[in-house]
Design an enzyme around this catalytic site. Sequence first.
Site, PDB file in Angstrom:
ATOM      1  N   ASN A  15       0.813  -1.194   0.002  1.00 55.53           N
ATOM      2  CA  ASN A  15      -0.153   0.078   0.038  1.00 55.53           C
ATOM      3  C   ASN A  15       0.851   1.292  -0.079  1.00 55.53           C
ATOM      4  OD1 ASN A  15      -1.980   2.067   0.495  1.00 55.53           O
ATOM      5  ND2 ASN A  15      -2.325   1.330   2.603  1.00 55.53           N
ATOM      6  N   LYS A  17       0.020   4.192  -0.176  1.00 57.44           N
ATOM      7  CA  LYS A  17      -0.621   5.427   0.281  1.00 57.44           C
ATOM      8  C   LYS A  17      -0.595   6.757  -0.547  1.00 57.44           C
ATOM      9  CE  LYS A  17       0.312   3.347   4.897  1.00 57.44           C
ATOM     10  NZ  LYS A  17      -0.013   3.599   6.276  1.00 57.44           N
ATOM     11  N   HIS A 101      -9.617   0.761   4.909  1.00 60.38           N
ATOM     12  CA  HIS A 101      -8.247   1.038   5.532  1.00 60.38           C
ATOM     13  C   HIS A 101      -8.428   2.049   6.817  1.00 60.38           C
ATOM     14  CE1 HIS A 101      -4.133   2.221   6.457  1.00 60.38           C
ATOM     15  NE2 HIS A 101      -3.829   1.178   5.880  1.00 60.38           N
ATOM     16  N   GLU A 103      -6.884   4.467   7.900  1.00 58.07           N
ATOM     17  CA  GLU A 103      -6.671   5.995   7.711  1.00 58.07           C
ATOM     18  C   GLU A 103      -7.924   6.552   6.963  1.00 58.07           C
ATOM     19  OE1 GLU A 103      -2.916   5.274   5.462  1.00 58.07           O
ATOM     20  OE2 GLU A 103      -2.085   5.032   7.812  1.00 58.07           O
ATOM     21  N   GLU A 173      -5.669  -5.403  10.722  1.00 58.04           N
ATOM     22  CA  GLU A 173      -4.702  -4.391  10.784  1.00 58.04           C
ATOM     23  C   GLU A 173      -4.631  -3.617  12.012  1.00 58.04           C
ATOM     24  OE1 GLU A 173      -2.409  -3.025   7.030  1.00 58.04           O
ATOM     25  OE2 GLU A 173      -4.294  -1.776   7.094  1.00 58.04           O
ATOM     26  N   GLY A 179       2.312   1.550  10.737  1.00 57.22           N
ATOM     27  CA  GLY A 179       3.284   2.831  10.700  1.00 57.22           C
ATOM     28  C   GLY A 179       3.941   3.242  11.976  1.00 57.22           C
ATOM     29  N   SER A 219       3.199  -2.673  10.417  1.00 52.19           N
ATOM     30  CA  SER A 219       4.786  -2.785  10.598  1.00 52.19           C
ATOM     31  C   SER A 219       5.292  -3.900  10.195  1.00 52.19           C
ATOM     32  CB  SER A 219       5.019  -2.334  12.089  1.00 52.19           C
ATOM     33  OG  SER A 219       4.549  -0.872  12.255  1.00 52.19           O
TER      34      SER A 219
HETATM   35  C1  PEP Z   1      -0.864  -0.079   6.139  1.00 50.99           C
HETATM   36  O1  PEP Z   1      -0.832   1.029   5.981  1.00 50.99           O
HETATM   37  O2  PEP Z   1      -1.696  -0.609   5.631  1.00 50.99           O
HETATM   38  C2  PEP Z   1       0.338  -0.596   6.885  1.00 50.99           C
HETATM   39  C3  PEP Z   1       0.391  -1.655   7.298  1.00 50.99           C
HETATM   40  O3  PEP Z   1       1.460   0.363   6.931  1.00 50.99           O
HETATM   41  P1  PEP Z   1       2.848  -0.186   7.774  1.00 50.99           P
HETATM   42  O4  PEP Z   1       3.257  -1.284   7.098  1.00 50.99           O
HETATM   43  O5  PEP Z   1       3.763   1.100   7.531  1.00 50.99           O
HETATM   44  O6  PEP Z   1       2.660  -0.271   9.138  1.00 50.99           O
END
Ligand code: PEP
Length: 268
Positions: A15, A17, A101, A103, A173, A179, A219
């Site tokens: 992703n 973003k 997601h 976000e 998630e 992040g 992460s």
């Molecule tokens: C995400 O945004 O779906 C995500 C898992 O980000 P990160 O891997 O940076 O934690």
Amino acid sequence: MTGNRPVKTALIAGNWKMNLTAEEGIALVQDLAGRLGSPSGNEVLLLPPFPILAAIGAAIGDAAIELGGQNLHWEASGPYTGEVSGPMLRAAGCRYVLVGHSERRSHFGETDRTVNRKVRAALECGLRVILAVGENEEERAAGRTRSTVRSHLLKGLEGVAAGEAARIEIAYEPIWAIGTGTTATVEQAGEVHGWLRDDLRRLFPPPADDPIRILYGGSVTPENVDTLMARPEIDGVLVGGASLQAESFARIARFQRETTIALPGKSC
Ligand code: PEP
């Protein structure tokens, strides 16, 4: 059945973003395709920002990399300034779309209702859907992880027929892991994936639930992917930060499923 489920083709999704221009994305894809080399047996997917989808699709060419959108509107067209529809994603070469997601939920006011409309619209226009679910820190601390992810799952999939289950993926998630550099432990991820699988089986009785892959996101790095993917309940990963560099994403995509941690004697 006790013990391990049959291993599915893993889905490794990146992703991006709101990162990378067309030029930067094309360079990343070229580097990534070279590093992936011969087929690894895993499915690799990129989710670039809307304006560069077509350019990234062209850069992918014949490489074994799928393309997807990060979001969509539930209507096919109309007066929705700034939005993008499922048919537009299809026309840009997308096979997948990510929906719900955290976000999108936290910064753009998406609710379970709008997430559900998006899921159904995406399926209707032939896209595969990755539905993201996950608890925040307070919900976990209050012992509400299971009820939160169940609610995201069931509300997100409301009205979806069992016949459409084969075009759904779920991404667990935990918000506190996105992040932040704090990854869920394999035990935490495995436990939630087990709950999600149980709920999916109730919703889409086997074998309908079987093609649904449950990804972990939060992460994920080259350092922790092998351990995560050793859990039989984890069918792939959704990667944010580490997908922005070809070297780290290629390493994640070529994870080694060396050991398999058996499920602790539960029915699955
Ligand atoms: C995400 O945004 O779906 C995500 C898992 O980000 P990160 O891997 O940076 O934690």
